[in-house]
Scaffold this active site. Structure first.
Site, mmCIF file in Angstrom:
data_model
loop_
_atom_site.group_PDB
_atom_site.id
_atom_site.type_symbol
_atom_site.label_atom_id
_atom_site.label_comp_id
_atom_site.label_asym_id
_atom_site.label_seq_id
_atom_site.Cartn_x
_atom_site.Cartn_y
_atom_site.Cartn_z
ATOM 1 N N HIS A 1 -7.061 -5.852 2.299
ATOM 2 C CA HIS A 1 -5.937 -5.259 3.012
ATOM 3 C C HIS A 1 -5.351 -6.322 3.933
ATOM 4 O O HIS A 1 -6.090 -7.002 4.645
ATOM 5 C CB HIS A 1 -6.403 -4.088 3.882
ATOM 6 C CG HIS A 1 -6.889 -2.908 3.117
ATOM 7 N ND1 HIS A 1 -6.107 -1.798 2.889
ATOM 8 C CD2 HIS A 1 -8.082 -2.662 2.526
ATOM 9 C CE1 HIS A 1 -6.806 -0.907 2.206
ATOM 10 N NE2 HIS A 1 -8.011 -1.411 1.965
ATOM 11 N N ASN B 1 -13.050 -3.415 2.356
ATOM 12 C CA ASN B 1 -13.924 -2.248 2.470
ATOM 13 C C ASN B 1 -14.919 -2.306 1.318
ATOM 14 O O ASN B 1 -14.554 -2.703 0.206
ATOM 15 C CB ASN B 1 -13.125 -0.947 2.385
ATOM 16 C CG ASN B 1 -12.137 -0.796 3.523
ATOM 17 O OD1 ASN B 1 -12.378 -1.269 4.628
ATOM 18 N ND2 ASN B 1 -11.023 -0.147 3.254
ATOM 19 N N ASP C 1 0.853 -1.184 0.000
ATOM 20 C CA ASP C 1 0.000 0.000 0.000
ATOM 21 C C ASP C 1 0.894 1.241 0.000
ATOM 22 O O ASP C 1 1.920 1.265 0.685
ATOM 23 C CB ASP C 1 -0.904 -0.011 1.233
ATOM 24 C CG ASP C 1 -2.027 0.991 1.157
ATOM 25 O OD1 ASP C 1 -1.744 2.204 1.067
ATOM 26 O OD2 ASP C 1 -3.197 0.579 1.202
ATOM 27 N N ILE C 2 0.512 2.262 -0.748
ATOM 28 C CA ILE C 2 1.321 3.486 -0.804
ATOM 29 C C ILE C 2 1.141 4.352 0.445
ATOM 30 O O ILE C 2 1.909 5.286 0.657
ATOM 31 C CB ILE C 2 1.053 4.312 -2.080
ATOM 32 C CG1 ILE C 2 -0.400 4.770 -2.149
ATOM 33 C CG2 ILE C 2 1.455 3.536 -3.327
ATOM 34 C CD1 ILE C 2 -0.683 5.762 -3.263
ATOM 35 N N VAL D 1 -10.987 2.740 -4.085
ATOM 36 C CA VAL D 1 -10.714 2.212 -5.423
ATOM 37 C C VAL D 1 -11.731 1.104 -5.655
ATOM 38 O O VAL D 1 -11.817 0.153 -4.870
ATOM 39 C CB VAL D 1 -9.273 1.665 -5.552
ATOM 40 C CG1 VAL D 1 -9.063 1.044 -6.929
ATOM 41 C CG2 VAL D 1 -8.257 2.769 -5.288
ATOM 42 N N HIS E 1 -10.378 -5.368 -3.073
ATOM 43 C CA HIS E 1 -9.025 -5.598 -2.592
ATOM 44 C C HIS E 1 -9.073 -5.937 -1.114
ATOM 45 O O HIS E 1 -9.885 -5.413 -0.369
ATOM 46 C CB HIS E 1 -8.103 -4.407 -2.865
ATOM 47 C CG HIS E 1 -8.630 -3.077 -2.439
ATOM 48 N ND1 HIS E 1 -9.654 -2.416 -3.114
ATOM 49 C CD2 HIS E 1 -8.287 -2.271 -1.409
ATOM 50 C CE1 HIS E 1 -9.894 -1.265 -2.514
ATOM 51 N NE2 HIS E 1 -9.084 -1.146 -1.470
#
Length: 121
Positions: free
Chosen positions: A101, A86, A29-30, A95, A99
């Site tokens: 996490h 999420n 993750d950024i 986004v 995905h």
């Protein structure tokens, strides 16, 4: 399609890939919220959890299996880790490509954040 994660799947934009196979890609993750904070995405575009079809169940399960493998590779599987999906804006999804996490490498508290909603008296 103008999906950020589809562009990562298609190698159109770079990401720090830490795991990949025929079904999923995982990358750092950024904006990490833990020492290890990876995002695990299916190669197939599925916008939200609400869009999962019966034929997608296998890939969603595969995402969870990938999280377990990554936690083992990163050395925190036995200590523990957190996984989170999420869904939509109230769930924190930004986004619209599902995905998972994966957060690990430190103890996690609960609840994960202070709820800002006030309960009526």
């Amino acid at each position: 399609m103008d999906c950020l994660f589809c562009k990562i799947v298609n190698n159109e934009i770079p990401a720090e890939i830490i795991y990949e196979d025929d079904h999923v890609i995982a990358f750092n993750d950024i904006n990490p919220q833990a020492p290890t904070h990876a995002l695990i995405i299916p190669r197939k575009h599925i916008a939200t959890l609400n869009d999962i079809e019966p034929e997608d169940c296998e890939v969603v399960g595969h995402m969870v299996m990938a999280a377990s493998k990554i936690a083992e590779q990163q050395g925190f599987a036995s200590d523990g880790y957190r996984t989170v999906f999420n869904c939509n804006s109230h769930g924190g999804q930004t986004v619209y490509h599902i995905h998972l996490h994966l957060l690990g490498g430190k103890p996690m508290g609960w609840p994960p954040y202070q709820d800002t909603l006030k309960t009526p008296v």
